[in-house]
Design a protein around this motif. Structure first.
Motif, PDB file in Angstrom:
ATOM      1  N   PHE A 126       0.267 -11.782  -2.983  1.00  0.00           N
ATOM      2  CA  PHE A 126       1.400 -11.375  -3.484  1.00  0.00           C
ATOM      3  C   PHE A 126       1.737 -12.118  -4.801  1.00  0.00           C
ATOM      4  CE2 PHE A 126       0.701 -11.170   1.178  1.00  0.00           C
ATOM      5  CZ  PHE A 126       1.415  -9.941   1.423  1.00  0.00           C
ATOM      6  N   ASN A 127       1.917 -11.518  -5.917  1.00  0.00           N
ATOM      7  CA  ASN A 127       2.290 -12.034  -7.182  1.00  0.00           C
ATOM      8  C   ASN A 127       3.805 -12.157  -7.535  1.00  0.00           C
ATOM      9  OD1 ASN A 127       2.858 -11.969  -9.989  1.00  0.00           O
ATOM     10  ND2 ASN A 127       0.613 -12.080 -10.342  1.00  0.00           N
ATOM     11  N   ARG A 128       4.323 -13.238  -7.436  1.00  0.00           N
ATOM     12  CA  ARG A 128       5.725 -13.263  -7.403  1.00  0.00           C
ATOM     13  C   ARG A 128       6.391 -13.242  -8.939  1.00  0.00           C
ATOM     14  NH1 ARG A 128       9.455 -18.250  -7.583  1.00  0.00           N
ATOM     15  NH2 ARG A 128      11.101 -17.840  -6.316  1.00  0.00           N
ATOM     16  N   ALA A 129       5.425 -13.523  -9.792  1.00  0.00           N
ATOM     17  CA  ALA A 129       5.816 -13.303 -11.350  1.00  0.00           C
ATOM     18  C   ALA A 129       5.992 -11.824 -11.648  1.00  0.00           C
ATOM     19  CB  ALA A 129       5.034 -13.896 -12.218  1.00  0.00           C
ATOM     20  N   ARG A 130       5.270 -10.933 -11.164  1.00  0.00           N
ATOM     21  CA  ARG A 130       5.128  -9.587 -11.520  1.00  0.00           C
ATOM     22  C   ARG A 130       5.928  -8.787 -10.250  1.00  0.00           C
ATOM     23  NH1 ARG A 130       1.407  -8.380 -15.202  1.00  0.00           N
ATOM     24  NH2 ARG A 130      -0.268 -10.114 -15.685  1.00  0.00           N
ATOM     25  N   ARG A 131       6.213  -9.244  -9.233  1.00  0.00           N
ATOM     26  CA  ARG A 131       6.638  -8.748  -7.913  1.00  0.00           C
ATOM     27  C   ARG A 131       5.850  -7.593  -7.490  1.00  0.00           C
ATOM     28  NH1 ARG A 131      11.263 -10.306  -6.370  1.00  0.00           N
ATOM     29  NH2 ARG A 131      11.799  -8.352  -5.217  1.00  0.00           N
ATOM     30  N   LYS A 132       4.500  -7.766  -7.586  1.00  0.00           N
ATOM     31  CA  LYS A 132       3.631  -6.923  -7.214  1.00  0.00           C
ATOM     32  C   LYS A 132       2.527  -7.327  -5.961  1.00  0.00           C
ATOM     33  CE  LYS A 132       3.781  -3.791 -10.533  1.00  0.00           C
ATOM     34  NZ  LYS A 132       4.355  -2.333 -10.411  1.00  0.00           N
ATOM     35  N   VAL A 133       2.113  -6.393  -5.244  1.00  0.00           N
ATOM     36  CA  VAL A 133       1.057  -6.838  -4.130  1.00  0.00           C
ATOM     37  C   VAL A 133      -0.340  -6.108  -4.373  1.00  0.00           C
ATOM     38  CG1 VAL A 133       0.770  -6.598  -1.763  1.00  0.00           C
ATOM     39  CG2 VAL A 133       2.754  -6.970  -2.733  1.00  0.00           C
ATOM     40  N   TYR A 134      -1.349  -7.108  -4.364  1.00  0.00           N
ATOM     41  CA  TYR A 134      -2.528  -6.331  -4.826  1.00  0.00           C
ATOM     42  C   TYR A 134      -3.447  -6.268  -3.317  1.00  0.00           C
ATOM     43  CZ  TYR A 134      -1.019  -7.216  -9.427  1.00  0.00           C
ATOM     44  OH  TYR A 134      -0.490  -7.278 -10.570  1.00  0.00           O
ATOM     45  N   VAL A 135      -3.867  -5.283  -2.912  1.00  0.00           N
ATOM     46  CA  VAL A 135      -4.667  -5.071  -1.625  1.00  0.00           C
ATOM     47  C   VAL A 135      -6.069  -4.784  -1.881  1.00  0.00           C
ATOM     48  CG1 VAL A 135      -4.451  -4.172   0.569  1.00  0.00           C
ATOM     49  CG2 VAL A 135      -2.522  -4.275  -0.640  1.00  0.00           C
ATOM     50  N   TYR A 136      -7.047  -5.790  -1.000  1.00  0.00           N
ATOM     51  CA  TYR A 136      -8.301  -5.334  -1.181  1.00  0.00           C
ATOM     52  C   TYR A 136      -8.645  -4.416   0.125  1.00  0.00           C
ATOM     53  CZ  TYR A 136     -13.303  -6.306  -2.229  1.00  0.00           C
ATOM     54  OH  TYR A 136     -14.777  -6.127  -2.598  1.00  0.00           O
ATOM     55  N   ARG A 137      -8.743  -3.271   0.151  1.00  0.00           N
ATOM     56  CA  ARG A 137      -8.714  -2.490   1.333  1.00  0.00           C
ATOM     57  C   ARG A 137     -10.284  -1.759   1.431  1.00  0.00           C
ATOM     58  NH1 ARG A 137      -3.956   1.852   1.248  1.00  0.00           N
ATOM     59  NH2 ARG A 137      -4.705   2.226   3.217  1.00  0.00           N
ATOM     60  N   PHE A 138     -10.496  -1.839   2.800  1.00  0.00           N
ATOM     61  CA  PHE A 138     -11.769  -1.299   3.348  1.00  0.00           C
ATOM     62  C   PHE A 138     -11.474   0.114   3.659  1.00  0.00           C
ATOM     63  CE2 PHE A 138     -14.720  -0.617   7.098  1.00  0.00           C
ATOM     64  CZ  PHE A 138     -15.697  -0.376   6.393  1.00  0.00           C
ATOM     65  N   CYS A 139     -12.040   1.135   2.951  1.00  0.00           N
ATOM     66  CA  CYS A 139     -11.798   2.535   3.469  1.00  0.00           C
ATOM     67  C   CYS A 139     -12.948   2.918   3.983  1.00  0.00           C
ATOM     68  CB  CYS A 139     -11.662   3.414   2.167  1.00  0.00           C
ATOM     69  SG  CYS A 139     -10.308   2.866   1.099  1.00  0.00           S
ATOM     70  N   ALA A 155      -9.204  -1.657  -4.235  1.00  0.00           N
ATOM     71  CA  ALA A 155      -8.254  -2.527  -4.656  1.00  0.00           C
ATOM     72  C   ALA A 155      -7.182  -1.652  -5.321  1.00  0.00           C
ATOM     73  CB  ALA A 155      -8.451  -3.564  -6.031  1.00  0.00           C
ATOM     74  N   GLU A 156      -6.023  -1.869  -4.434  1.00  0.00           N
ATOM     75  CA  GLU A 156      -4.786  -1.096  -4.770  1.00  0.00           C
ATOM     76  C   GLU A 156      -3.502  -2.101  -4.938  1.00  0.00           C
ATOM     77  OE1 GLU A 156      -4.613   1.423  -1.449  1.00  0.00           O
ATOM     78  OE2 GLU A 156      -5.776   2.759  -2.031  1.00  0.00           O
ATOM     79  N   VAL A 157      -2.886  -1.408  -6.016  1.00  0.00           N
ATOM     80  CA  VAL A 157      -1.589  -2.111  -6.277  1.00  0.00           C
ATOM     81  C   VAL A 157      -0.392  -1.653  -5.887  1.00  0.00           C
ATOM     82  CG1 VAL A 157      -0.353  -3.469  -8.343  1.00  0.00           C
ATOM     83  CG2 VAL A 157      -2.974  -2.964  -8.332  1.00  0.00           C
ATOM     84  N   TYR A 158       0.791  -2.266  -5.234  1.00  0.00           N
ATOM     85  CA  TYR A 158       1.975  -1.727  -4.875  1.00  0.00           C
ATOM     86  C   TYR A 158       3.291  -2.645  -5.222  1.00  0.00           C
ATOM     87  CZ  TYR A 158      -1.244   0.442  -1.375  1.00  0.00           C
ATOM     88  OH  TYR A 158      -2.081   1.475  -1.033  1.00  0.00           O
ATOM     89  N   ASP A 159       4.360  -2.150  -5.761  1.00  0.00           N
ATOM     90  CA  ASP A 159       5.470  -2.930  -5.858  1.00  0.00           C
ATOM     91  C   ASP A 159       6.032  -3.626  -4.294  1.00  0.00           C
ATOM     92  OD1 ASP A 159       5.604  -2.199  -8.482  1.00  0.00           O
ATOM     93  OD2 ASP A 159       6.591  -0.260  -7.956  1.00  0.00           O
ATOM     94  N   TRP A 160       6.435  -4.783  -4.774  1.00  0.00           N
ATOM     95  CA  TRP A 160       6.701  -5.723  -3.471  1.00  0.00           C
ATOM     96  C   TRP A 160       8.030  -4.820  -2.853  1.00  0.00           C
ATOM     97  CZ3 TRP A 160       6.194  -8.916   0.208  1.00  0.00           C
ATOM     98  CH2 TRP A 160       7.193  -9.652   0.779  1.00  0.00           C
ATOM     99  N   ASP A 161       9.097  -4.625  -3.747  1.00  0.00           N
ATOM    100  CA  ASP A 161      10.240  -4.019  -3.055  1.00  0.00           C
ATOM    101  C   ASP A 161       9.955  -2.637  -2.308  1.00  0.00           C
ATOM    102  OD1 ASP A 161      12.007  -5.901  -4.241  1.00  0.00           O
ATOM    103  OD2 ASP A 161      11.463  -5.195  -6.190  1.00  0.00           O
ATOM    104  N   ASN A 162       8.827  -2.130  -2.502  1.00  0.00           N
ATOM    105  CA  ASN A 162       8.630  -0.643  -1.563  1.00  0.00           C
ATOM    106  C   ASN A 162       7.931  -1.127  -0.480  1.00  0.00           C
ATOM    107  OD1 ASN A 162       9.880   0.637  -3.845  1.00  0.00           O
ATOM    108  ND2 ASN A 162       7.974   1.186  -4.895  1.00  0.00           N
ATOM    109  N   LEU A 163       7.655  -2.156  -0.064  1.00  0.00           N
ATOM    110  CA  LEU A 163       6.758  -2.373   1.313  1.00  0.00           C
ATOM    111  C   LEU A 163       7.847  -2.704   2.261  1.00  0.00           C
ATOM    112  CD1 LEU A 163       4.024  -4.759   0.382  1.00  0.00           C
ATOM    113  CD2 LEU A 163       4.093  -2.491   0.165  1.00  0.00           C
TER     114      LEU A 163
END
Length: 271
Positions: A126-139, A155-163
């Motif tokens: 959870f990156n507070r400065a960028r308001r991004k979330v980075y997920v290391y996902r097993f597919c 690795a996937e990147v999402y916006d914090w506000d969209n979770l």
């Protein structure tokens, strides 16, 4: 605020309740003694939490060879029947023997890969400065047990506000059986309740709510809002593993270089 009816279109399987949104007050206060793992890392820029899609590992790696041996019994029976001079098995019997061979073969390969192909950790940053979330996902894909592209970490990147976090509860036949409780995170289309992606966040509702509360507190207030943990972070890539074959064979966590740098840094003033 906890919602009594699903907010999302569509709610997660086994939906039990919605948890507070990213910018709402947490529903629970994190209590370190009941949490399985402390944060992997926390500073002013980002918080990294440990995560695991596969909860119990090690059994499948030993069960898989047994299933593969079972898959050899039907063809051996078919061959022995012909070699002994008996009548050629009927089509129905041949099909039944084929299915009896394929089923344990597929299951053996699937549980072997589930046990040994999942990385040692599936962290979420959870990156507070960028308001991004980075997920290391097993597919993984059970329909393609031999595929390389369908299995592995990305690795996937999402916006914090969209979770959006959901508490789920379903009855499962695997593991300990009975009730399986999890917290999942849904990725929403901006400004709507339409789900465009969903992934596992934590096992057990109490722990999941507390880990979600930690993410909320960090993103809303910063690292000073988090509780202190009595034990140090676990070094997932370099831990000493003796008897768990699955964890010994599991790949180490390796973030793509660009995402690794971005997830640990603040935005550039020029970009």
């Amino acid at each position: 605020m906890l919602f009594k009816t699903p907010l999302l279109d569509k709610p997660a399987p086994g939906w039990k309740r919605d948890l507070p949104g990213p910018n709402e007050p947490p529903s629970k206060e994190p209590y370190p003694p009941v949490l399985t793992n402390p944060p992997n890392h926390v500073d002013d820029v980002y918080l990294e939490l440990a995560r695991a899609t596969v909860r119990t590992r090690g059994v499948g790696a030993w069960l898989a060879p047994f299933l593969l041996l079972i898959s050899l019994i039907p063809p051996a029976t078919w061959i022995d029947s012909i070699a002994s001079g008996a009548s050629f098995p009927s089509l129905a019997i041949s099909v039944a023997l084929l299915f009896a061979s394929i089923a344990p073969l597929w299951l053996g390969i699937y549980i072997w890969r589930m046990d040994t192909s999942a990385p040692r950790d599936e962290p979420i940053r959870f990156n507070r400065a960028r308001r991004k979330v980075y997920v290391y996902r097993f597919c993984h894909n059970g329909l393609k047990p031999f595929s390389r592209s369908a299995w592995g970490a990305r690795a996937e990147v999402y916006d914090w506000d969209n979770l959006h976090a959901e508490a789920c509860s379903i009855y499962g036949a695997m593991g300990s059986g009975g009730l399986i409780e999890t917290v999942t995170l849904a990725v929403l289309e901006p400004g709507t309740y339409k789900v465009i992606d969903r992934f596992h966040f934590a096992h057990e509702l109490q722990q999941g709510e507390m880990y979600w509360a930690m993410a909320q507190l960090f993103m809303q207030q910063g690292p000073q809002a988090l509780p202190l943990f009595p034990r140090p972070p676990r070094d997932w890539n370099n831990e000493k593993i003796r008897f768990n074959l699955a964890r010994r064979l599991a790949p180490k966590v390796h973030w793509p270089e660009a995402i690794d740098l971005e997830s640990r840094s603040v935005p550039s003033l020029h970009g």
